[in-house]
Write a protein that holds these residues in place. Structure first.
Motif, PDB file in Angstrom:
ATOM      1  N   PRO A   1      -0.449   8.947   8.166  1.00 56.52           N
ATOM      2  CA  PRO A   1      -0.341   9.842   7.006  1.00 56.52           C
ATOM      3  C   PRO A   1      -0.180  11.292   7.444  1.00 56.52           C
ATOM      4  CG  PRO A   1      -2.641   9.315   7.410  1.00 56.52           C
ATOM      5  CD  PRO A   1      -1.844   8.508   8.404  1.00 56.52           C
ATOM      6  N   ASP A   2       0.457  12.100   6.580  1.00 60.58           N
ATOM      7  CA  ASP A   2       0.568  13.527   6.893  1.00 60.58           C
ATOM      8  C   ASP A   2      -0.688  14.284   6.475  1.00 60.58           C
ATOM      9  OD1 ASP A   2       0.836  13.358   4.175  1.00 60.58           O
ATOM     10  OD2 ASP A   2       2.869  14.170   4.098  1.00 60.58           O
ATOM     11  N   HIS A   3      -1.563  13.619   5.701  1.00 60.94           N
ATOM     12  CA  HIS A   3      -2.839  14.230   5.356  1.00 60.94           C
ATOM     13  C   HIS A   3      -3.812  13.124   4.963  1.00 60.94           C
ATOM     14  CE1 HIS A   3      -1.212  13.450   1.368  1.00 60.94           C
ATOM     15  NE2 HIS A   3      -2.436  13.587   0.888  1.00 60.94           N
ATOM     16  N   LEU A   4      -5.067  13.453   4.959  1.00 54.98           N
ATOM     17  CA  LEU A   4      -6.101  12.507   4.544  1.00 54.98           C
ATOM     18  C   LEU A   4      -6.456  12.751   3.081  1.00 54.98           C
ATOM     19  CD1 LEU A   4      -8.685  12.390   7.487  1.00 54.98           C
ATOM     20  CD2 LEU A   4      -7.339  10.481   6.624  1.00 54.98           C
TER      21      LEU A   4
ATOM     22  N   TYR B   1      -9.317   7.523  14.651  1.00 51.43           N
ATOM     23  CA  TYR B   1      -8.417   7.501  13.505  1.00 51.43           C
ATOM     24  C   TYR B   1      -9.251   7.282  12.246  1.00 51.43           C
ATOM     25  CZ  TYR B   1      -4.950   6.840  17.172  1.00 51.43           C
ATOM     26  OH  TYR B   1      -4.166   6.995  18.294  1.00 51.43           O
ATOM     27  N   LEU B   2      -9.286   8.288  11.379  1.00 56.47           N
ATOM     28  CA  LEU B   2     -10.160   8.251  10.207  1.00 56.47           C
ATOM     29  C   LEU B   2      -9.518   7.486   9.049  1.00 56.47           C
ATOM     30  CD1 LEU B   2     -11.413  11.946  10.229  1.00 56.47           C
ATOM     31  CD2 LEU B   2     -12.695   9.919  10.916  1.00 56.47           C
ATOM     32  N   ASP B   3     -10.369   6.949   8.176  1.00 59.72           N
ATOM     33  CA  ASP B   3      -9.908   6.205   7.000  1.00 59.72           C
ATOM     34  C   ASP B   3      -9.697   7.096   5.787  1.00 59.72           C
ATOM     35  OD1 ASP B   3     -10.113   3.913   8.485  1.00 59.72           O
ATOM     36  OD2 ASP B   3     -12.040   3.293   7.644  1.00 59.72           O
ATOM     37  N   ALA B   4     -10.430   8.191   5.692  1.00 66.83           N
ATOM     38  CA  ALA B   4     -10.356   9.051   4.507  1.00 66.83           C
ATOM     39  C   ALA B   4     -11.001  10.390   4.831  1.00 66.83           C
ATOM     40  CB  ALA B   4     -11.052   8.399   3.310  1.00 66.83           C
ATOM     41  N   PHE B   5     -10.829  11.339   3.919  1.00 68.35           N
ATOM     42  CA  PHE B   5     -11.545  12.601   4.014  1.00 68.35           C
ATOM     43  C   PHE B   5     -12.868  12.415   3.278  1.00 68.35           C
ATOM     44  CE2 PHE B   5     -12.623  16.896   2.538  1.00 68.35           C
ATOM     45  CZ  PHE B   5     -12.591  17.571   3.752  1.00 68.35           C
TER      46      PHE B   5
ATOM     47  N   TRP C   1      -9.362  -2.558   3.781  1.00 68.35           N
ATOM     48  CA  TRP C   1      -8.365  -1.541   3.428  1.00 68.35           C
ATOM     49  C   TRP C   1      -8.363  -1.246   1.927  1.00 68.35           C
ATOM     50  CZ3 TRP C   1      -5.092  -3.615  -0.079  1.00 68.35           C
ATOM     51  CH2 TRP C   1      -4.849  -4.992  -0.034  1.00 68.35           C
ATOM     52  N   ALA C   2      -8.981  -2.117   1.139  1.00 72.02           N
ATOM     53  CA  ALA C   2      -9.067  -1.869  -0.298  1.00 72.02           C
ATOM     54  C   ALA C   2      -9.941  -0.665  -0.608  1.00 72.02           C
ATOM     55  CB  ALA C   2      -9.605  -3.105  -1.016  1.00 72.02           C
ATOM     56  N   ALA C   3     -10.744  -0.203   0.351  1.00 70.36           N
ATOM     57  CA  ALA C   3     -11.668   0.909   0.118  1.00 70.36           C
ATOM     58  C   ALA C   3     -10.983   2.265   0.174  1.00 70.36           C
ATOM     59  CB  ALA C   3     -12.799   0.863   1.145  1.00 70.36           C
ATOM     60  N   VAL C   4      -9.692   2.304   0.567  1.00 68.86           N
ATOM     61  CA  VAL C   4      -8.974   3.573   0.657  1.00 68.86           C
ATOM     62  C   VAL C   4      -7.734   3.514  -0.219  1.00 68.86           C
ATOM     63  CG1 VAL C   4      -9.842   4.012   2.980  1.00 68.86           C
ATOM     64  CG2 VAL C   4      -7.636   2.870   2.692  1.00 68.86           C
ATOM     65  N   ASN C   5      -7.152   4.677  -0.491  1.00 68.69           N
ATOM     66  CA  ASN C   5      -5.991   4.742  -1.391  1.00 68.69           C
ATOM     67  C   ASN C   5      -4.748   5.266  -0.697  1.00 68.69           C
ATOM     68  OD1 ASN C   5      -7.271   3.718  -3.702  1.00 68.69           O
ATOM     69  ND2 ASN C   5      -8.155   5.724  -4.164  1.00 68.69           N
ATOM     70  N   GLN C   6      -4.619   4.986   0.588  1.00 68.73           N
ATOM     71  CA  GLN C   6      -3.433   5.411   1.313  1.00 68.73           C
ATOM     72  C   GLN C   6      -2.748   4.218   1.960  1.00 68.73           C
ATOM     73  OE1 GLN C   6      -5.479   9.191   3.232  1.00 68.73           O
ATOM     74  NE2 GLN C   6      -3.274   9.530   3.189  1.00 68.73           N
ATOM     75  N   ARG C   7      -1.576   4.480   2.491  1.00 60.58           N
ATOM     76  CA  ARG C   7      -0.796   3.434   3.139  1.00 60.58           C
ATOM     77  C   ARG C   7      -1.521   2.960   4.396  1.00 60.58           C
ATOM     78  NH1 ARG C   7       4.738   6.615   3.866  1.00 60.58           N
ATOM     79  NH2 ARG C   7       3.250   7.888   5.014  1.00 60.58           N
TER      80      ARG C   7
ATOM     81  N   THR D   1       0.811  -1.216   0.000  1.00 61.97           N
ATOM     82  CA  THR D   1       0.000   0.000   0.000  1.00 61.97           C
ATOM     83  C   THR D   1       0.847   1.270   0.000  1.00 61.97           C
ATOM     84  OG1 THR D   1      -0.219  -0.101   2.432  1.00 61.97           O
ATOM     85  CG2 THR D   1      -1.964  -1.127   1.115  1.00 61.97           C
ATOM     86  N   HIS D   2       2.165   1.133   0.154  1.00 62.00           N
ATOM     87  CA  HIS D   2       3.059   2.281  -0.035  1.00 62.00           C
ATOM     88  C   HIS D   2       3.252   2.583  -1.510  1.00 62.00           C
ATOM     89  CE1 HIS D   2       4.054   2.048   4.188  1.00 62.00           C
ATOM     90  NE2 HIS D   2       4.923   3.028   4.079  1.00 62.00           N
TER      91      HIS D   2
END
Length: 726
Positions: free
Chosen positions: A523-526, A642-646, A540-546, A474-475
């Motif tokens: 993450p440094d931002h959402l 701890y949020l998953d996304a914006f 975790w497939a529902a988000v696009n971050q590490r 995911t990185h």
């Protein structure tokens, strides 16, 4: 065939008159007197005697040296040379054109004290230059007060001793010259030797079974002395040795195989029309003595969803059964190629040389260069390439500074001869560095046909290997966000066999209570939630971050239960015969849970929970409140969300937002100083969509050490309910 050589060596008047001594000098270093004084008194006495001798011989411009045991820095036994040279003298030499002095002054942060002395310290493989205090400041009191007085803190520059390129076999891991021409006869001969030796002598390396062949491959023919290419369908063909290519597309492919071009490519593929990376891969394949190569853009119909699904399902076999996988690591775009010269103009290697004098009077030289910064290859950022590397038993990797051979033997060699599997340049990765994307992409561990093994991560069990892989994966980047699950499906299929577990959109069914607590990797931002469906919100497939998985010892809550978990893979009319379809993209997923559910409020975040771009931060401190009948009550102290996304519907006018907390588990950590226990509660943060259907927003943790009893009682008093998360 000439092996690579270093560029011309720099040695100016300054360098020729400042040498390194290699043995002890009795007028500088003496035995400790008896009775033995304290440690630092010894260091002071030895250092001051060195300084006195340096002063006496200054007129003759001699260099004195000392072999001081480095007590303070933990590098015992390194030889130290104190030069008759100050910062002021180095500045003069730098102005006169000495690149060594220029480099050292830059490393010393342009120290303004011109009286500081140049000092070096050497080991069998490195030489370090630093600064010592000027003579007038070297006193016992100063040494005792400043433990780093011998070499001024923060002023040092390491160099690597280089080896003779004609003595590879005995050179050890010392740096060797960069092979600037990866397409030379020498380079191809070395690659053929690696391949031949692996196939013939490496018993631990997987050999092609001879029972599998990809659906299509590119065939390399020679007709009347000309190279001719064509696409070959292999349904009726006997399996033959073939190569596979892993590379960066870098965007849409101008030349590829589609339903429209299939017939033409089966007849002939015009070599001149091919992008540079594909042309280079075909040349390497031919030089290795192979006639067949699998390249995805040509061997998969790019406009056919069914064909894509079939071939993606075969990915584990395609790479696992390839005789060799060619990794075009240095190319960020298919049009760049990877066989061109590794540098244009000046070499990245600047080679320096200083005189070296032995105790017997013999004089020769020591040659060294600056460490070349290890680059992050473009392929190391490509998500698809991770499983392509893992699934390949042999990899010939073309990097920015070296061509490297990877197989199980090369990375399990008990003699530590990894340097023999490169075409020149070799540097061992610093194991103490954080394994960011650029480092922890280089696992160099090859899976056996039966699945992953302890050899991948010897200190981890197989399930923890999966967690490490997902974190690494995911990185990396995907050009198509919807490939989040397909691009790791081949590895998932292997782990499914090893774990004997059922795969559910990136999670394993038997460990759902634990794995549901995945979260973003600091993450440094959402980032915004994906605009298109990639997976159920609980995956975790529902988000696009590490992302990372939970790290603490975990006990499921006594009321928590996974009642059911269902996923529907993308079918698009595909038949069940497609390999590994259950590990690919999903159309939908539902998770039915039973547990303590409590309604809470998420208050409009204050400045501490907003980032510089005025977006909600990933970590929300003090933002959760108890609620009763939709009425905001007291703050839930000790709770962090701890949020998953914006999420797109998080607008200010909608706050406070009603959310739901479901307790999943608890951790108990016993302190080492007192016998008291500290307890955390962890769970899911949910948003309600209907009476019993919810979506995940993130996770929460609740620390009892900073909480109130009434908060804990409120959290634990949640009604046990059965809900479905989609």
């Amino acid at each position: 065939m000439d092996s690579p050589t270093f560029p011309s060596i720099h040695s100016c008047d300054f360098c020729r008159t400042h040498g390194i001594e290699d043995e002890k000098s009795q007028d500088v270093v003496e035995a400790f007197p008896s009775p033995s004084p304290s440690l630092w008194t010894r260091v002071v006495e030895r250092y001051e005697k060195l300084v006195r001798n340096t002063e006496l011989n200054r007129a003759q411009a001699k260099v004195q040296y000392s072999v001081l045991e480095d007590y303070k820095d933990g590098f015992p036994g390194r030889r130290r040379t104190v030069f008759d040279c100050t910062i002021g003298r180095m500045k003069q030499a730098s102005k006169a054109g000495c690149p060594l002095c220029t480099k050292l002054l830059h490393a010393f942060h342009d120290q303004r004290d011109d009286a500081l002395l140049l000092v070096s310290r050497s080991s069998p493989s490195t030489v370090e230059f630093g600064l010592a205090l000027p003579i007038a400041q070297t006193t016992s009191q100063r040494l005792q007060r400043h433990q780093d007085v011998e070499m001024v803190r923060g002023a040092s520059q390491f160099f690597l001793l280089v080896s003779d390129p004609n003595k590879y076999a005995c050179a050890g891991p010392r740096p060797r010259p960069i092979n600037s021409n990866p397409s030379s006869d020498y380079s191809f001969s070395l690659a053929r030797d690696w391949l031949e030796n692996c196939l013939k002598t490496h018993k631990q390396c997987l050999k092609p079974s001879g029972s599998f062949m990809p659906t299509r491959v590119i065939e390399i023919l020679h007709v009347r002395g000309n190279r001719v290419l064509r696409l070959r369908e292999t349904r009726s063909e006997k399996p033959v040795p073939y190569a596979a290519l892993t590379y960066c597309w870098g965007g849409e492919q101008d030349v590829c195989t589609t339903n429209k071009t299939l017939h033409r490519h089966l007849t002939r593929i015009n070599l001149a029309d091919l992008p540079a990376t594909v042309r280079d891969a075909i040349l390497v394949t031919e030089k290795l003595g192979l006639r067949w190569i699998w390249i995805d853009s040509f061997c998969i119909l790019q406009d056919d969803d069914y064909d894509k699904a079939v071939e993606i399902g075969q990915m584990p076999l395609i790479y696992n059964q390839a005789t060799i996988t060619i990794a075009a690591s240095r190319a960020s775009h298919v049009n760049e190629g990877f066989l061109h010269s590794r540098y244009n103009g000046d070499s990245p290697e600047t080679i320096f040389q200083l005189p070296r004098t032995y105790a017997n009077g013999k004089v020769d030289s020591v040659t060294f260069r600056s460490p070349i910064e290890t680059v992050t290859e473009p392929l190391d950022f490509r998500a698809w390439a991770l499983q392509e590397r893992y699934l390949s038993p042999r990899i010939l990797e073309y990097g920015s500074y070296q061509t490297q051979w990877s197989c199980r033997f090369s990375h399990e060699d008990p003699m530590g001869n990894e340097h023999l599997f490169t075409d020149g340049f070799f540097e061992r990765l610093n194991e103490s560095e954080p394994k960011e994307a650029s480092k922890h992409t280089y696992f160099y561990n090859i899976t056996p046909p039966e699945g992953p093994s302890k050899a991948w991560f010897p200190k981890l069990d197989i399930r923890e290997q999966w967690y490490e892989l997902v974190k690494t994966y995911t990185h990396r980047k995907l050009s198509v966000a919807g490939d989040r699950l397909p691009a790791i499906s081949g590895l998932a299929a292997y782990f499914s066999k090893a774990l004997n577990d059922e795969y559910k959109a990136g999670l394993w069914k038997s460990k759902l209570p634990y794995e549901l607590l995945w979260t973003l990797d600091d993450p440094d931002h959402l980032e915004k939630e994906p605009s298109r469906y990639q997976g159920p919100s609980w995956s975790w497939a529902a988000v696009n971050q590490r992302i990372r998985f939970f790290q603490k010892l975990f006990y499921a809550d006594d009321c928590f239960e996974v009642v059911d978990c269902q996923t529907k893979t993308q079918s698009k009319g595909l038949k069940a015969m497609i390999n590994n379809s259950e590990f690919g993209a999903v159309e939908s997923g539902s998770l039915t849970l039973k547990g303590r559910l409590q309604m809470a409020c998420w208050k409009l975040p204050g400045p501490e929970n907003i980032d510089w771009s005025f977006r909600v931060q990933y970590r929300q401190h003090g933002a959760l409140y108890r609620s009763q009948n939709d009425v905001l009550k007291d703050q839930l102290r000790g709770a962090t969300m701890y949020l998953d996304a914006f999420f797109k519907d998080l607008t200010a006018e909608k706050f406070p937002i009603s959310i739901y907390l479901m307790i999943v588990g608890r951790t108990y950590v016993r302190g080492t100083i007192t016998p008291s226990s500290y307890e955390w509660i962890f769970g899911l943060v949910l948003k309600r969509g209907s009476a019993t259907e919810y979506t995940r927003l993130g996770i929460f943790e609740y620390y009892l050490g900073s909480s109130r009893r009434e908060d804990l009682d409120w959290l634990n008093s949640g009604e046990v309910q059965t809900i479905t998360i989609v």
